[in-house]
Design an enzyme around this catalytic site. Structure first.
Site, short mmCIF file in Angstrom:
data_model
loop_
_atom_site.label_atom_id
_atom_site.label_comp_id
_atom_site.label_asym_id
_atom_site.label_seq_id
_atom_site.Cartn_x
_atom_site.Cartn_y
_atom_site.Cartn_z
N LYS A 22 14.45 -26.23 5.25
CA LYS A 22 15.76 -26.30 5.90
C LYS A 22 16.54 -27.50 5.36
O LYS A 22 15.98 -28.57 5.21
CB LYS A 22 15.59 -26.42 7.43
CG LYS A 22 15.09 -25.13 8.06
CD LYS A 22 14.99 -25.27 9.57
CE LYS A 22 14.30 -24.08 10.19
NZ LYS A 22 15.14 -22.93 10.45
N HIS A 24 5.46 -26.66 12.41
CA HIS A 24 6.85 -27.07 12.27
C HIS A 24 7.13 -28.43 12.94
O HIS A 24 7.73 -29.32 12.33
CB HIS A 24 7.79 -26.03 12.87
CG HIS A 24 7.62 -24.65 12.29
ND1 HIS A 24 7.31 -24.44 10.97
CD2 HIS A 24 7.73 -23.42 12.84
CE1 HIS A 24 7.24 -23.13 10.74
NE2 HIS A 24 7.48 -22.50 11.86
N ARG A 80 0.82 -1.22 0.00
CA ARG A 80 0.00 0.00 0.00
C ARG A 80 0.85 1.27 0.00
O ARG A 80 0.42 2.30 -0.48
CB ARG A 80 -0.92 -0.01 1.21
CG ARG A 80 -2.28 -0.57 0.84
CD ARG A 80 -3.30 -0.25 1.85
NE ARG A 80 -2.77 -0.53 3.19
CZ ARG A 80 -3.46 -0.42 4.29
NH1 ARG A 80 -4.71 -0.04 4.25
NH2 ARG A 80 -2.94 -0.68 5.45
N ASP A 110 1.62 -21.76 17.05
CA ASP A 110 2.74 -21.13 16.34
C ASP A 110 3.77 -22.15 15.87
O ASP A 110 4.36 -21.99 14.80
CB ASP A 110 3.39 -20.09 17.27
CG ASP A 110 4.51 -19.32 16.58
OD1 ASP A 110 4.26 -18.80 15.47
OD2 ASP A 110 5.62 -19.22 17.15
N LYS A 149 10.02 -20.68 23.91
CA LYS A 149 10.73 -19.41 23.72
C LYS A 149 11.54 -19.10 24.97
O LYS A 149 11.18 -19.52 26.07
CB LYS A 149 9.72 -18.27 23.52
CG LYS A 149 8.78 -18.45 22.36
CD LYS A 149 9.41 -18.00 21.07
CE LYS A 149 8.43 -18.04 19.93
NZ LYS A 149 9.08 -18.13 18.64
N GLU A 173 14.15 -22.36 21.44
CA GLU A 173 14.54 -21.03 20.95
C GLU A 173 15.00 -20.18 22.11
O GLU A 173 14.42 -20.25 23.21
CB GLU A 173 13.36 -20.35 20.28
CG GLU A 173 12.90 -21.03 19.02
CD GLU A 173 11.86 -20.18 18.30
OE1 GLU A 173 12.24 -19.45 17.39
OE2 GLU A 173 10.68 -20.24 18.70
N LYS A 225 2.22 -19.26 6.70
CA LYS A 225 1.52 -19.53 7.94
C LYS A 225 1.35 -18.23 8.73
O LYS A 225 2.14 -17.31 8.47
CB LYS A 225 2.26 -20.59 8.76
CG LYS A 225 3.55 -20.10 9.41
CD LYS A 225 4.09 -21.12 10.34
CE LYS A 225 3.67 -20.88 11.77
NZ LYS A 225 4.55 -20.00 12.54
N HIS A 273 8.26 -23.10 6.55
CA HIS A 273 9.67 -22.91 6.17
C HIS A 273 10.59 -23.99 6.74
O HIS A 273 11.69 -24.17 6.26
CB HIS A 273 10.15 -21.50 6.51
CG HIS A 273 10.50 -21.28 7.95
ND1 HIS A 273 9.57 -21.01 8.91
CD2 HIS A 273 11.70 -21.29 8.59
CE1 HIS A 273 10.18 -20.86 10.07
NE2 HIS A 273 11.48 -21.03 9.91
C1 BG6 Z 1 8.07 -19.17 12.94
C2 BG6 Z 1 7.40 -18.88 14.25
O1 BG6 Z 1 7.21 -19.87 12.09
O2 BG6 Z 1 9.25 -19.94 13.18
C3 BG6 Z 1 8.35 -18.15 15.19
O3 BG6 Z 1 6.25 -18.07 14.01
C4 BG6 Z 1 9.63 -18.94 15.34
O4 BG6 Z 1 7.74 -17.95 16.45
C5 BG6 Z 1 10.21 -19.30 13.99
O5 BG6 Z 1 10.54 -18.14 16.08
C6 BG6 Z 1 11.38 -20.25 14.15
O6 BG6 Z 1 12.02 -20.39 12.92
P1 BG6 Z 1 13.57 -20.73 12.85
O7 BG6 Z 1 13.82 -20.93 11.40
O8 BG6 Z 1 14.29 -19.53 13.43
O9 BG6 Z 1 13.79 -21.95 13.69
#
Ligand code: BG6
Length: 484
Positions: free
Chosen positions: A182, A240, A51, A235, A331, A216, A148, A178
């Site tokens: 990897k 994942h 936008r 999430d 986290k 993480e 996502k 994603h």
């Molecule tokens: C994302 C989540 O899909 O993946 C995040 O929304 C997360 O919360 C992230 O931190 C982790 O991805 P990676 O590639 O850093 O392990």
């Protein structure tokens, strides 16, 4: 070992939401790195659409700043950066009105792959899909890419699937997780199905249990609003961790082909047992010397959103009957460390007697950091009298084994964006897979809500709540360490 780059055909890629965080942090840097690797022909076109009333030059400045932060090594080649930017254009456009769509139509090239990347919130998926169709921008070679979160629960995922299906065929829809991009996640399939060594042992007769850890050290800064509604279950686990579980548990597909692989993954999700309340632990990080608590971060002193989940589930089929799968993610933990541990059973009888202790093989697949595979094997402790045993790692770091140019494996988005252009959906989620994953996740979340469950506090910088240790201990097992 120099990796081979297979060039792709010319393409037009439109990124909706091109001024947003994901486009700037991941998508554009990934495209630039692939450009530097020589994967594109000369006349590719990338069109940022958003936008913001930018012109081409302003957008170039924004992109340059992002690339300098997120692809610094490649930016050192200023000529490459300049040539890349010549292929990047910008259209100011509104997803919710007709504003800008004719300008976009005027820029697109005929008769080539045309990808539309929806790097926007799911509420805009429908309006974007409708306008692409209404302005006659969709051709046979058109693909759309969606990110996502794909829905918030089963119902919303169904609505999204139906909305997209009204305008595009399943073969045109690329749903990104994603994690599937990897390198080591793809290696999981290579290790399982490219070696004779593992597959005969890959079942409940030889595997005691599986541990999947995605730890993480980062928190949720900058994404408070989204995360407060999502929590770790939506999430991370629904997507994942679920994908990792599928790749570990699935039957060998007949070939490495999109539907063959996704059919097998879907069977795994459908075979997952519901999770009993006493087999799941939710946690939320507390404040301390390392930073504020979750509740302070989101500004909600009563928040019951989980920033940590550990659970036990089973894949109810012949291969895995009796082998628990333990999953955990959180986290603000002690380290960033994603590892899958395949924990083999003890040898059925120890010929070395009780003194030798108990030893079992562990296959560790490290996704990040230090991508690689370690197999823990038992040998004789050197120099000791009698027969004392010790476990040693057979360690393969991919960077070491494959040479220095593999120190920096391609980012997941590099692989995935190029797969969209190549038209290969193997590493993308199919609509039915996403729905099945929600069908398993929803009752867990509904159970928490019905019971008014409050997450267990855990210290920032720790390995998570103590109850997650108990979850294992009750089964006579323990988590492998979270090592960076
Ligand atoms: C994302 C989540 O899909 O993946 C995040 O929304 C997360 O919360 C992230 O931190 C982790 O991805 P990676 O590639 O850093 O392990």
């Amino acid at each position: 070992m120099v990796s081979r780059v297979i060039p792709v055909d010319p393409f037009d890629l439109v990124i909706f939401g091109s001024t947003g965080d994901l486009a700037q942090r991941k998508i554009l840097p990934a495209l630039f790195r692939r450009f530097c690797a020589g994967q594109w022909p000369q006349d590719v076109q990338i069109i940022g659409a958003a936008r913001a009333g930018y012109d081409r030059d302003t957008f170039h400045q924004v992109v340059t700043e992002s690339l300098q932060i997120h692809a610094p090594r490649h930016c050192k080649d200023t000529n490459a950066l300049e040539v890349f930017l010549q292929r990047v254009d910008y259209v100011s456009l509104d997803a919710l009105s007709e504003e800008g769509w004719d300008r976009l139509a005027g820029k697109l090239t005929k008769d080539r792959v045309r990808a539309f990347y929806f790097s926007v919130g799911p509420r805009l998926f429908g309006p974007l899909a409708e306008r692409i169709k209404a302005h006659d921008l969709a051709t046979e070679k058109t693909r759309i890419v969606v990110e996502k979160p794909f829905g918030h629960n089963l119902e919303s995922a169904r609505v999204l699937n139906a909305t997209l299906a009204a305008h595009f065929s399943e073969g045109q829809i690329y749903r990104i997780d994603h994690y599937l991009g990897k390198e080591t996640v793809q290696n999981l399939m290579a290790v399982r199905f490219g070696n004779m060594l593992f597959e005969p042992l890959w079942n409940s007769q030889y595997v005691d249990h599986i541990q999947i850890t995605v730890a993480e050290s980062v928190g949720i800064d900058g994404r408070e609003e989204y995360y407060e509604r999502a929590g770790a279950m939506r999430d991370m686990v629904q997507n994942h961790l679920m994908q990792l579980l599928c790749l570990i548990a699935m039957e060998p597909p007949a070939k490495f082909d999109p539907d063959a692989v996704r059919d097998e993954k879907l069977k795994v999700i459908r075979a997952l047992d519901p999770v009993e309340p006493h087999h799941i632990v939710r946690g939320q990080f507390e404040g301390g010397p390392n930073g504020p608590s979750y509740r302070e971060t989101v500004g909600n002193p009563r928040s019951t959103t989980e920033s940590y989940v550990a659970l036990r589930t089973h894949v109810s089929n012949w291969r895995w009957a009796g082998t628990p799968f333990y999953l955990r993610t959180g986290k603000r933990l002690v380290a960033r460390s994603s590892v899958i541990n395949v924990m083999f059973k003890d040898a059925p009888h120890s010929i070395f007697g009780a003194d030798a202790g108990r030893h079992a093989n562990v296959l560790s697949i490290r996704l990040q950091p230090n991508e690689g595979i370690t197999l823990k094997v038992t040998i004789k402790e050197p120099g000791q009298g009698g027969m004392r045993l010790v476990d040693v790692p057979l360690d393969m770091s991919f960077a070491e084994a494959l040479g220095p140019e593999n120190q920096d494996p391609p980012d997941a988005y590099e692989r995935l964006v190029m797969d969209v252009i190549r038209g290969n959906q193997t590493l993308f989620m199919r609509g039915d897979e996403v729905e099945a994953a929600w069908a398993w996740t929803d009752p867990i979340i509904a159970g928490w809500q019905a019971r008014g469950d409050v997450p267990k506090p855990y210290e920032t910088g720790s390995t998570g709540p103590g109850d997650a240790e108990l979850l294992m201990k009750r089964d006579g097992r323990r988590w492998q360490g979270i090592n960076p």
